[in-house]
Scaffold this active site. Structure first.
Site, PDB file in Angstrom:
ATOM      1  N   HIS A  99       0.833  -1.206   0.000  1.00  0.00           N
ATOM      2  CA  HIS A  99       0.000   0.000   0.000  1.00  0.00           C
ATOM      3  C   HIS A  99       0.865   1.253   0.000  1.00  0.00           C
ATOM      4  O   HIS A  99       0.619   2.187  -0.771  1.00  0.00           O
ATOM      5  CB  HIS A  99      -0.911  -0.006   1.230  1.00  0.00           C
ATOM      6  CG  HIS A  99      -1.718   1.252   1.381  1.00  0.00           C
ATOM      7  ND1 HIS A  99      -2.951   1.423   0.794  1.00  0.00           N
ATOM      8  CD2 HIS A  99      -1.460   2.407   2.046  1.00  0.00           C
ATOM      9  CE1 HIS A  99      -3.425   2.622   1.083  1.00  0.00           C
ATOM     10  NE2 HIS A  99      -2.535   3.244   1.851  1.00  0.00           N
ATOM     11  N   GLU A 100       1.884   1.280   0.861  1.00  0.00           N
ATOM     12  CA  GLU A 100       2.754   2.453   0.910  1.00  0.00           C
ATOM     13  C   GLU A 100       3.562   2.593  -0.375  1.00  0.00           C
ATOM     14  O   GLU A 100       3.808   3.709  -0.844  1.00  0.00           O
ATOM     15  CB  GLU A 100       3.684   2.372   2.124  1.00  0.00           C
ATOM     16  CG  GLU A 100       2.966   2.311   3.467  1.00  0.00           C
ATOM     17  CD  GLU A 100       1.946   3.430   3.655  1.00  0.00           C
ATOM     18  OE1 GLU A 100       2.134   4.523   3.083  1.00  0.00           O
ATOM     19  OE2 GLU A 100       0.955   3.203   4.369  1.00  0.00           O
ATOM     20  N   HIS A 103       1.657   4.474  -2.910  1.00  0.00           N
ATOM     21  CA  HIS A 103       1.765   5.938  -2.850  1.00  0.00           C
ATOM     22  C   HIS A 103       2.999   6.427  -3.607  1.00  0.00           C
ATOM     23  O   HIS A 103       2.963   7.475  -4.267  1.00  0.00           O
ATOM     24  CB  HIS A 103       1.840   6.406  -1.399  1.00  0.00           C
ATOM     25  CG  HIS A 103       0.539   6.323  -0.670  1.00  0.00           C
ATOM     26  ND1 HIS A 103      -0.628   6.873  -1.163  1.00  0.00           N
ATOM     27  CD2 HIS A 103       0.207   5.764   0.525  1.00  0.00           C
ATOM     28  CE1 HIS A 103      -1.614   6.655  -0.304  1.00  0.00           C
ATOM     29  NE2 HIS A 103      -1.141   5.979   0.722  1.00  0.00           N
ATOM     30  N   HIS A 107       3.120   8.995  -6.761  1.00  0.00           N
ATOM     31  CA  HIS A 107       3.991  10.171  -6.806  1.00  0.00           C
ATOM     32  C   HIS A 107       4.811  10.185  -8.097  1.00  0.00           C
ATOM     33  O   HIS A 107       4.950  11.227  -8.757  1.00  0.00           O
ATOM     34  CB  HIS A 107       4.910  10.171  -5.585  1.00  0.00           C
ATOM     35  CG  HIS A 107       5.608  11.469  -5.370  1.00  0.00           C
ATOM     36  ND1 HIS A 107       6.560  11.656  -4.387  1.00  0.00           N
ATOM     37  CD2 HIS A 107       5.524  12.666  -6.007  1.00  0.00           C
ATOM     38  CE1 HIS A 107       7.004  12.893  -4.437  1.00  0.00           C
ATOM     39  NE2 HIS A 107       6.398  13.528  -5.404  1.00  0.00           N
TER      40      HIS A 107
END
Length: 226
Positions: A99-100, A103, A107
């Protein structure tokens, strides 16, 4: 009356608070189950594999203290994983790390909602604190303009919560897809990952509802005072 001593507050905001409690319990339960399921990679290794597959080589992966304090720092370009996720070879660790990493993928691609959310972080932090204080001071000293300025600032925090929803949902969708595509999880592990990420998504929904309903409550209070 205003806040927790006002029945209207509990009528409007109470359901969102209850939903938040339910979501937190679900997250803890799902995390506990998935943490007991062994996995071939640690959280740090999972994030690294996903970044490498996406051709991203300028994002660091670091451990951070705390429980479920995992996050992506877009300014320093760092994925920070709680120690229970960073080194743990569990399905829970893989799901959260993915999940991280999602991100970081957002980006790198310039995902529009993430760009907007990052730009609104400062306003959200300031508005959530200063806004409520200005509202209270405006009500206590009967200065309507000051109270409305507080509401306006608080609305910045509400905007952040709203724009944060698609960012988090998209990161979870990316995590589920990339874990399957890279063959990092089997069907059983995928179900556990889905449970964790769905529960986490519910916490964001609850936080957004709480912010929106709180804003509506503040507006009603001020309109009644006027």
């Amino acid at each position: 009356m205003i806040g927790v001593f006002d029945p209207l507050f509990w009528i409007l905001v109470g359901p969102a608070l209850l939903l938040g409690i339910i979501a937190q319990i679900w997250v803890q339960s799902a995390f506990s189950r998935a943490q007991r399921a062994l996995a071939p990679y640690s959280g740090a290794e999972t994030a690294s594999l996903i970044l490498q597959a996406a051709g991203i080589h300028d994002v660091k992966i670091e451990p951070v203290e705390g429980l479920l304090t995992d996050h992506y720092d877009p300014i320093r370009r760092v994925i920070r994983l709680s120690r229970g996720v960073f080194a743990s070879r569990s399905v829970a660790a893989m799901g959260i790390a993915a999940h991280e990493a999602g991100h970081a993928l957002q980006h790198a691609e310039g995902y529009a909602p993430l760009v907007v959310r990052n730009a609104a972080v400062g306003l959200a932090h300031f508005g959530s604190g200063a806004g409520v204080w200005l509202l209270l001071l405006g009500l206590i000293f009967s200065i309507p303009v000051l109270a409305w300025v507080g509401v306006l600032l608080f609305s910045g925090a509400v905007f952040f919560q709203v724009i944060n929803l698609p960012v988090e949902f998209n990161a979870s969708a990316r995590a589920k897809a990339v874990l399957l595509r890279m063959g990092l999880v089997d069907n059983r592990s995928q179900r556990l990952v889905n449970s964790i990420l769905t529960a986490a998504a519910l916490t964001y929904v609850a936080a957004t509802l709480q912010a929106v309903l709180s804003l509506i409550y503040y507006v009603i209070i001020l309109r009644n005072r006027d």
